[in-house]
Each structure stands twice: as C-alpha cells, then as structure tokens.
Design a protein around this motif. Structure first.
Motif, mmCIF file in Angstrom:
data_model
loop_
_atom_site.group_PDB
_atom_site.id
_atom_site.type_symbol
_atom_site.label_atom_id
_atom_site.label_comp_id
_atom_site.label_asym_id
_atom_site.label_seq_id
_atom_site.Cartn_x
_atom_site.Cartn_y
_atom_site.Cartn_z
ATOM 1 N N ASP A 51 8.891 -9.103 -24.848
ATOM 2 C CA ASP A 51 7.661 -9.310 -24.066
ATOM 3 C C ASP A 51 7.914 -10.206 -22.865
ATOM 4 N N ARG A 52 8.774 -11.203 -22.997
ATOM 5 C CA ARG A 52 9.082 -12.068 -21.865
ATOM 6 C C ARG A 52 9.748 -11.283 -20.729
ATOM 7 N N GLN A 53 10.710 -10.393 -21.065
ATOM 8 C CA GLN A 53 11.398 -9.597 -20.057
ATOM 9 C C GLN A 53 10.423 -8.632 -19.392
ATOM 10 N N THR A 54 9.600 -7.945 -20.180
ATOM 11 C CA THR A 54 8.622 -6.991 -19.625
ATOM 12 C C THR A 54 7.615 -7.709 -18.740
ATOM 13 N N GLN A 55 7.183 -8.884 -19.176
ATOM 14 C CA GLN A 55 6.213 -9.654 -18.400
ATOM 15 C C GLN A 55 6.776 -10.036 -17.030
ATOM 16 N N GLN A 56 8.064 -10.425 -16.971
ATOM 17 C CA GLN A 56 8.680 -10.812 -15.696
ATOM 18 C C GLN A 56 8.761 -9.617 -14.752
ATOM 19 N N GLU A 57 9.110 -8.443 -15.286
ATOM 20 C CA GLU A 57 9.200 -7.245 -14.455
ATOM 21 C C GLU A 57 7.829 -6.887 -13.872
ATOM 22 N N LEU A 58 6.778 -6.967 -14.687
ATOM 23 C CA LEU A 58 5.439 -6.630 -14.211
ATOM 24 C C LEU A 58 4.944 -7.641 -13.184
ATOM 25 N N ILE A 59 5.276 -8.913 -13.353
ATOM 26 C CA ILE A 59 4.871 -9.938 -12.382
ATOM 27 C C ILE A 59 5.530 -9.679 -11.024
ATOM 28 N N THR A 60 6.842 -9.274 -11.014
ATOM 29 C CA THR A 60 7.551 -8.968 -9.752
ATOM 30 C C THR A 60 6.886 -7.789 -9.055
ATOM 31 N N ARG A 61 6.543 -6.774 -9.819
ATOM 32 C CA ARG A 61 5.860 -5.612 -9.246
ATOM 33 C C ARG A 61 4.495 -5.995 -8.697
ATOM 34 N N GLU A 62 3.787 -6.902 -9.361
ATOM 35 C CA GLU A 62 2.474 -7.341 -8.904
ATOM 36 C C GLU A 62 2.580 -8.061 -7.570
ATOM 37 N N LYS A 63 3.633 -8.831 -7.367
ATOM 38 C CA LYS A 63 3.824 -9.548 -6.104
ATOM 39 C C LYS A 63 4.010 -8.557 -4.940
ATOM 40 N N ARG A 64 4.811 -7.472 -5.168
ATOM 41 C CA ARG A 64 5.013 -6.472 -4.109
ATOM 42 C C ARG A 64 3.685 -5.804 -3.740
ATOM 43 N N LEU A 65 2.860 -5.493 -4.737
ATOM 44 C CA LEU A 65 1.555 -4.904 -4.461
ATOM 45 C C LEU A 65 0.685 -5.876 -3.656
ATOM 46 N N ASP A 66 0.726 -7.162 -3.991
ATOM 47 C CA ASP A 66 -0.062 -8.160 -3.259
ATOM 48 C C ASP A 66 0.343 -8.206 -1.793
ATOM 49 N N GLU A 67 1.664 -8.078 -1.493
ATOM 50 C CA GLU A 67 2.131 -8.113 -0.097
ATOM 51 C C GLU A 67 1.614 -6.907 0.680
ATOM 52 N N GLU A 68 1.682 -5.717 0.069
ATOM 53 C CA GLU A 68 1.226 -4.512 0.753
ATOM 54 C C GLU A 68 -0.272 -4.543 0.977
ATOM 55 N N ILE A 69 -1.031 -5.008 -0.028
ATOM 56 C CA ILE A 69 -2.484 -5.129 0.121
ATOM 57 C C ILE A 69 -2.831 -6.127 1.205
ATOM 58 N N GLY A 70 -2.045 -7.209 1.322
ATOM 59 C CA GLY A 70 -2.285 -8.223 2.348
ATOM 60 C C GLY A 70 -2.092 -7.658 3.746
ATOM 61 N N SER A 71 -1.060 -6.823 3.935
ATOM 62 C CA SER A 71 -0.818 -6.202 5.246
ATOM 63 C C SER A 71 -1.987 -5.303 5.634
ATOM 64 N N LEU A 72 -2.475 -4.493 4.696
ATOM 65 C CA LEU A 72 -3.621 -3.625 4.977
ATOM 66 C C LEU A 72 -4.872 -4.444 5.269
ATOM 67 N N ASP A 73 -5.048 -5.560 4.556
ATOM 68 C CA ASP A 73 -6.210 -6.416 4.801
ATOM 69 C C ASP A 73 -6.182 -6.965 6.219
ATOM 70 N N ARG A 74 -5.004 -7.319 6.737
ATOM 71 C CA ARG A 74 -4.909 -7.848 8.108
ATOM 72 C C ARG A 74 -5.261 -6.773 9.131
ATOM 73 N N GLU A 75 -4.784 -5.538 8.917
ATOM 74 C CA GLU A 75 -5.114 -4.447 9.851
ATOM 75 C C GLU A 75 -6.618 -4.176 9.853
ATOM 76 N N LEU A 76 -7.224 -4.136 8.679
ATOM 77 C CA LEU A 76 -8.657 -3.889 8.591
ATOM 78 C C LEU A 76 -9.452 -5.037 9.212
ATOM 79 N N THR A 77 -8.966 -6.252 9.064
ATOM 80 C CA THR A 77 -9.635 -7.415 9.645
ATOM 81 C C THR A 77 -9.605 -7.340 11.173
ATOM 82 N N ARG A 78 -8.456 -6.917 11.772
ATOM 83 C CA ARG A 78 -8.328 -6.778 13.242
ATOM 84 C C ARG A 78 -9.304 -5.722 13.761
#
Length: 923
Positions: free
Chosen positions: A255-282
């Motif tokens: 569970d610790r290994q799986t949890q770390q992998e999912l957290i890394t994937r969640e960070k990448r999604l947060d970055e992509e969502i942040g880029s789209l949020d900036r474009e929509l804000t402009r």
C-alpha cells in the motif's frame, strides 16, 4: 499453671457465692468432677477459662450469657481465680458485661466488663486489654491453645478420630494455625486463574486485531488467512496470528508503494489543470476588459453634462457668502454682551430674594405679635386662678387629719368585728367540748359498771371452782375447815380472765378519756370567758355600750365617712397640684414674653433693612435692561443659535456643491484612464478556445477525483493496518510476558493445591499438617498401647483412596493381635473412645511442645467413660494415672458410678430445689 482457689458469684447455674479450694485435692493424681446432669460440671472449666482469658471455654457460649438466671438482682456476677505458674502466684478477678439494677432510681444500667490482675509482689493491673496481654505472657499460650491442652472433650476428639482429610484439615487449621498455607494456596490458585484469564483475553485481543486487518478484495491469500482466523479456536488463533502479522507487513509495504505512485500521478494532473486554469483566467480577463471599456465610455458621456450643471449650482450658492459674513458679525455682537446678561440675571435674583425675604419677615413678624398677645392673655388668666386657689393647702391639711382619725376608728371597729367572730368560734368549740365530755362521762360510768359486774362474776366463779374440788373430810383451801355445809356453786356466763382484763383496760381507757375531755372543756371555757370580757370592754370604748349588735351599722357609717373624705381630699389635692403647676408655669410665661419682645424688635429691624435692599436691586435691573437687545441670557442664546444655524446652512451648501463638482471631475478623469488602459490591453488580445479548454479541464478534474478516492482508500487501509500492526505487536509482547509468568505460577499452583496429574493429591497445607499429625500420632500411640494392652496402634494412611480426591490425613489402625491394618472407623465404641482419648492426649502434648514447652499442672477430661468395659476402664484410668505422674492433677468430668467408687477425691455438683447449684469438695 495450677489453679489453687476458684470463687464464682452469680455465674452460670451458681446463684450465690461459690468457692472451690483445689489445694484440698492435692498436687497430683486423679480426681472426679461428678454430679447431676446439667448441674454445672463443665461450667467450672468455663469459669477458669473466663478468669484467665475473659471468655468461656466453649465457642457456643458468649460472655453475655454467663450471668446466673437464679441470682438475686443485687448479686454481682464475677469470677476470681487464685493460681500459680512456676514459682509465682497470681490472683485474677473478672466480671462480664451484664445488666444490673440502678443504684439510684428505677430500671437497669449496663455493668461494663472489667478485670483485675494482682501479682504476688502486690503489683496490680486493671485495664482489660492489659490484663489479657499479661495473662497470655504469663501462661505462654492463648485461649484456643489452653482449651485444647487443658480440656479433653471426648465428643470433639472422637470427631477428629473419624474425620475425613477435609474435615481433619479444617480442625488442624484452627489448632496449628496453618491457615497461612491455605491462604498461600488460594492466592496461587487465584493468581493462576487470573493469568489464565489474562492469557485468554490477550489471545482474544490478538484475534480481534487480526480480524480488523483490511486487505484488498483481489488479494486472495490475505482473504483466506483472515477467514481462517475468524473461524478457528482461541489457541489456533494464536498460531494463525504469526501468519497474519507477516501478511500485514506485506500489505503495508504494498500500500505504501501504490500510494506513492498515485500521489506522483496526482501532482502531474494538478500541473496540467493549473495551466488550463491560467489560460481560462486570461480569456476571462480580456472579456472583462472589453465590458469595462464599454461601460466606462457610457459613463463618461453621462458625467460630462452633470459636471456642467454642478458648476452652475456652485456659482449660485457662492453668491450667499456675504450674508453668512454679516451673521458672523451679529453673533459676535451678542456674544460680547453676555456678561451684561449675567449681571442682569444676578440683579434679578437679588431682587427676587429680597422680595421673598420681605414677605417672609412680614408674615413671621405678624405671627410673633399674635403669639405675644396670647401669652399676655394666658398670664392674666393664671394670675386670676391663683387668687381662687390661695386656701387649698390649709384645707388639704384639715381633711388629711380628719381622714386619719376616721381610718383609725374604722380599723378598730373591724378588729372588734373579727374578735366577735373569733369569740363565736370559741363558743362553738366550747359547746362541742362539753358535749364530748358528757358522752365520755356517760361511757366511763357504763364501762366501770360493766367491769365491776364481770369482776364479781369472775370471783364467784373462782369460789365455785375451789368448791367443786373439795372433798368431805379434806380442809378447805380458803378457810381450812374440813366441813363444807354450803359450798359455792359455779355461776352461768362467768367471764374468763382474759375477758376480765380486757374489760378492765376498756374501763380505764374510758375513764382516761373522760378526764381528758374534762380538762379540754375547762381550758376552752377559760379562753372563752377571757375573750368575751375583752370584746365587751372594747365595745364599751368604741360604741359606748357593751352590746355589739350595732357594730355592723357603725362600721358601715364609718366606711361611708371615709369615702366622703376621700372624695373631698381628692378634689383638694387636685387644687393643690394645679396651684403648684401655676406657680411653676407663671415665671416661664414671663420669660417667654421677654424673649418674644426681643424677637419682635429684631424682626422689625431685619424687615426694614431688606426693604431698602429690594428697592436698590430693582433700580439696577431696570438700568441694565435699557442697554440690552434681548430680555434675558436664554433668549440671547436662542437668537445666536438661530443665526449660527442659518450661517452653517449657507456654508454647508457651498461646501457640498464644491465637493460634488470636484468628485464629478475626478470620476471623469478615472473613466478616461480606464478607457485608455483597456484599449491598450485589447490591442494584444490572443484568441483562446474557452469551450475546448473547459472540456479538457473537466476531464482532468474527474480523473483527479477518481485518483484521490483511490489514494484515500489506500491511506485509510494503510492507517488502519499500521494501528493494527502496532496493537498486535504490543499484544504479542503482553502475551509473551503473561505466558512466561503463567508457566511457573501454574506449576507452583498445581503443586501447592495437589493438582499434579497422576500423583497423590496432597495440598501444601495438608503436607504441613501431616508433619504435626505424625507427631500427634506418635505421642497418642504411647497411651493407646497402654489402654489396649498393646493391641492397637494408630497410623497415618500412606495411600489415598484414589488420585482424584484430596488425601494425606487419613487415619488407620494396626491390630498387632492379627497383624491387620484397617480404618479407625471399624473400631468399636469402647475402642473408639480409647483411640480418641489417646489422640486428644497426644494432641495436648504436641500443643504444649509447640507452645514453647509450656506445662499445665492441671487437666480436665470430659465424659466418654460410660462406653468402656471393666478392663478397658481400668486401662484408661491407668493411662490417665500415668498422665498425672509427677506434679500434675487430672480432673475427670463424669457421672459413671464405677468412677465414683474408684476415685476418692471428688468435686460434687448438685442442683438445689430452689434453683441454682452448689459444690462440695469430698476428700
């Protein structure tokens, strides 16, 4: 310890004071305590035990039951024992707690338990606890040991002879105080049970924690292990718990290994969502800028005409400023005159005060003048009244003297009336005494005549008696004649000598009563004549006549005269009091008139002065009014306030229009700046497809939500499994510690409680008791061999009936005549008595040995001899005689007739017919 003398008072069946001198029985050998059943043979041992320890020998008898029911209420309940111990002598006296009559009044009071110990050197101890401690120290044994050593009760030791291991164990526990081993056994048993319960609880806890392991549904091996743990028994759960711990570690790492992998994937999604949020804000900012420029242009077109209108209004309001300046000057003029208004108000206050004072002084002066007139009228009236009351004092003196004379005469008349009443009472008493005298004289005459008649009859009777005894030729006892021609005859109804004496005594008493009545009548008559003379003399003085018939009328007239004089005297006294009051009041009125005149003159002066001041204040106020614009300071303040308000309205209108004009100008400037800024921003506009960007963002957010749920599930499972791992680890340590202690505590408990499988079941306490029992049996056999002629010998059974029940204290007997060994329960009644007596004596010897070698020079053996035949009785007595060798005295309590013939020294206890018992020592 040897008892020398026992004294009992109101104790048990012994109602009075009973003394037993044990020294008459000698210092060694056997003696018999015999007597009626229930007469109190065993009570003698109770009394000795109570004297020594404060309690009777039997456990079923309490100290409150010791007072004799046959004793007189005033007889105290107590026991005194004189005894020796070693070379020293002692005297101990005790009384139990009991109810006795109160020394004063009725009812009962409680006599508290008491004790007194006297040493041979004269030292005395009186406190109950100190006496109890001293007795144990002197004798070296307590009450329980004493009653088992000094008293051999056959019934009790027959129970010991035939008892089972459990019964014998309870008996020995009391005798040898082995209860501490019993408590140790129970403590070990309780601790073993407690540890077993703790082991089960720890295993149950581990199983419960293992059942709480959370595993993914697709992990088949983990699911299988969890199912086995939930269905297996308690001990099997402990085995499966090891595998569960290994499985738990594997689940946690995964569970610790799986949890770390999912957290890394969640960070990448947060970055992509942040880029789209900036474009929509402009894109939203550009749209907002376009709206703002359009709104600003419309607002600018509205504000330009408004500014022109505000400029026109400002110029119109500014034209009213000269009016405001004129108001300022007028306000200054009024403010400059405010001191004059204050002066005017002060003068008006002075004028008003002067007017009020003039009015008040005028009214007060008029009231004083009216009061002066009333005082003068009052003084004239008092002077006139004094002239009328001038002769009141002399008239009071005359009336007082007349009343005193009348009162003295009234008192003398009343005393004379009382003397007349007393004289009548004496006259009545004299009449009664004279009647009594007449009756007494008549009775005396009658009684005297009766006596003389009876006396003559009695004398005639005596002559007849003498005559009846005379014979012809024999001399007469009165005259000596031998011839009796006319002998006296016996009269009928002659009295006896006693009747004659009684009649004589009655006659004398009647004569004595007559004499006393005569003396009394004469004494009262003398007093009556004396009193009558005195009354007549007094009546002559007061009434000018010895006749007292007019006395009541004279007393009435005298009382009426007193009433008249009292009324006149009361009126005169009122006049005298009034005269004194006037004499006291007249100087005071004169003084008040003088003081009143002075006050009137002072008020007239004050009124004139205040009238002048009033006129001056009025003239000064009129002069100030002519110089002022308003009537008062308040009206001037009101005018100033109105002018200031009008001035403030003008100035406020100018300020507000100027501010509105300036605000509108600033707003136009701001709008022009916004238009310029948004125009520049819109020139660099880059087109953004908001719909496409927004759709992509929704996809990413949904993917992140699913990912977060997976992370949350893993986090919860991981947190739960980590807590379970820590709890299981702690429980496993606890279980290991419990099992480590349980292993040796359980073995020790089984050993101490006789629960070792396949071995004889002997408890620790029983094992200790067997050592005592072997020594008791050894000592008992010395006497049993003598009593049975060498046939029987007691032996502790070495074999248990089975390995399931407790053993170790069974008793057998060896028959040396046939070489057999059997249970003591097979012995006959007489044989059982010998065995139980030997066992009791052996136990007594052992107790003396274990008590530090204490030796008791006196013992008692109670009953059981009736079941023995001639030979057995002889053998038992021989054993007891051996026991009494040296310097020991043994008392046998029994009513067997053979013992009465064999034992010369006896203490005989008998019941009295009137209740209670008595004791006799027979040598």
């Amino acid at each position: 310890m040897r008892p020398l003398k026992l004294t009992m008072s109101a104790f048990g069946p012994y109602a009075g004071r009973t003394e037993i001198d044990f020294e008459k029985l000698g210092t060694a050998g056997l003696y018999l305590i015999t007597g009626d059943t229930g007469a109190g043979k065993t009570t003698l041992f109770d009394a000795i035990t109570f004297a020594l320890y404060g309690e009777p020998s039997g456990d079923n008898r309490e100290t409150v039951m010791l007072r004799s029911k046959y004793a007189d209420r005033t007889t105290p309940t107590e026991v005194e024992l004189v005894f020796s111990c070693g070379e020293k002598g002692y005297r101990v006296r005790r009384n139990p707690e009991y109810d006795r009559p109160k020394a004063r009044g009725e009812g009962f009071t409680t006599e508290k338990a008491g004790a007194e110990l006297i040493f041979d050197d004269g030292h005395v101890i009186t406190k109950l606890k100190e006496v109890n401690s001293a007795m144990i120290e002197i004798l070296g044994i307590d009450r329980g040991q004493f009653t088992r050593i000094a008293m051999i009760a056959q019934g009790d030791f027959l129970k010991l002879l035939l008892a089972s291991t459990d019964e014998r164990k309870r008996i020995f526990r009391k005798i040898f105080h082995t209860d501490l081993y019993s408590r140790l056994q129970e403590r070990l048993k309780e601790e073993n049970s407690h540890l077993r319960s703790q082991h089960r609880q720890a295993v149950a806890g581990i199983r419960q924690y293992a059942e709480g392991i959370v595993a993914p549904g697709d992990d088949e091996k983990a699911v299988e292990i969890l199912e086995k743990i939930s269905t297996c028994s308690g001990e099997e759960a402990a085995v499966w718990s090891g595998e569960a711990q290994e499985m738990l570690e594997r689940l946690i790492d995964s569970d610790r290994q799986t949890q770390q992998e999912l957290i890394t994937r969640e960070k990448r999604l947060d970055e992509e969502i942040g880029s789209l949020d900036r474009e929509l804000t402009r894109a939203m900012e550009l749209e907002k800028a376009a709206r703002l420029r359009s709104e600003s242009e419309r607002a600018l077109e509205t504000e330009k005409p408004r500014l022109e209108q505000l400029e026109r209004i400002f110029h119109e309001t500014e034209k009213r400023m000269p009016e405001a300046q004129q108001l300022t000057k007028e306000i200054a003029t009024v403010e400059a005159q405010k001191d004059d208004y204050d002066k005017l108000e002060e003068k008006l206050r002075m004028l008003k005060a002067a007017q009020r004072d003039v009015e008040e002084l005028s009214e007060k002066l008029e009231r004083k003048k009216e009061a002066e007139r009333m005082l003068r009228d009052r003084a004239a009236a008092l002077d006139e009244e004094m002239e009328r009351l001038a002769g009141a004092d002399s008239e009071k003196t005359i009336l007082t003297a007349r009343r005193s004379q009348a009162e003295d005469r009234s008192g003398e008349l009343k005393q004379l009336s009382a003397d007349v009443v007393s004289l009548k009472a004496v006259e009545k008493e004299l009449s009664s005494a004279q009647r009594q005298y007449m009756e007494a004289e008549k009775n005396a005459v009658v009684m005297k005549e009766k006596y003389e008649t009876m006396n003559r009859a009695y004398l005639h009777q005596q002559a007849g008696i003498l005559a009846s005894g005379m014979e012809a030729g024999q001399p007469c006892p009165v005259c000596g004649s031998t011839s009796h021609p006319h002998p006296a005859s016996l009269p009928d109804g002659a009295p006896t000598k006693e009747e004659l004496e009684f009649s004589k005594e009655a006659s004398e008493q009647a004569e004595e009563k007559r004499r006393m009545c005569s003396e009394k009548s004469g004494r009262i008559k003398g007093a009556f004549e004396e009193k009558k003379t005195a009354v007549e003399r007094k009546a002559q003085e007061l009434l000018e006549s010895p006749a007292v018939e007019i006395l009541d009328e004279e007393i009435r007239r005298q009382s009426q005269l007193l009433e008249e004089l009292d009324g006149q005297l009361k009126a005169v006294e009122a006049q005298v009091s009034r005269k004194a009051a006037i004499e006291k009041e007249r100087p005071r009125l004169t003084k008040e008139l003088d003081e009143m005149g002075a006050e009137i003159r002072s008020l007239s002066d004050s009124l004139t002065h205040r009238a002048v001041e009033e006129m001056a204040a009025s003239e000064q106020a009129d002069a100030l009014r002519k110089t002022l614009r308003y009537d008062s300071r308040d009206k001037a303040d009101e005018a100033v306030a109105a002018m200031e308000k009008k001035r403030e309205d003008i100035e406020s209108a100018v300020r507000e229009t100027r501010k509105a004009m300036e605000d509108c100008d600033k707003k136009i400037t701001v709008l022009r700046g916004k238009i310029e800024e948004t125009t520049k921003l819109l020139k660099n506009d880059e087109k953004v497809d908001r719909e496409e960007a927004d759709a992509r963002r929704k996809e990413l957010v949904y993917e992140k939500r699913i990912l977060q749920k997976d992370i949350g599930d893993i986090r919860l499972r991981l947190s739960s499994n980590l807590r379970t791992r820590d709890a299981m680890t702690e429980k496993m340590k606890e279980l290991k510690a419990i099992d480590s202690k349980w292993s040796w505590v359980g073995a020790l408990s089984d050993t101490a409680n006789g629960n070792i499988a396949g071995k004889e079941k002997i408890m620790l306490e029983t094992f200790v008791q067997t050592a005592y029992f072997d020594r008791v049996i050894s000592r008992a056999n010395v006497r049993l061999m003598v009593m049975t002629g060498g046939q029987y010998e007691l032996k502790r059974s070495r074999q248990a009936e089975n390995n399931r029940s407790q053993s170790g204290l069974e008793l057998d007997v060896t028959d040396h005549y046939n070489g057999s060994e059997r249970s003591v329960k097979t012995l006959s009644g007489g044989e059982s008595f010998k065995a139980s007596l030997s066992l009791a004596l052996g136990l007594a010897d052992e107790l003396q040995a274990t008590a530090g070698g204490i030796r008791l020079d006196t013992m008692f053996v109670d009953e059981g001899f009736g079941s023995l035949d001639e030979e057995s009785l002889q053998q038992a007595l021989k054993a007891l005689a051996d026991l009494a060798e040296g310097n020991r005295l043994v008392g046998i309590i029994s009513h067997v007739s053979d013992l009465k013939e064999r034992i010369d020294r006896q203490i005989v206890v008998k019941k009295d017919r009137n209740g209670g018992s008595r004791v006799q020592v027979v040598i």
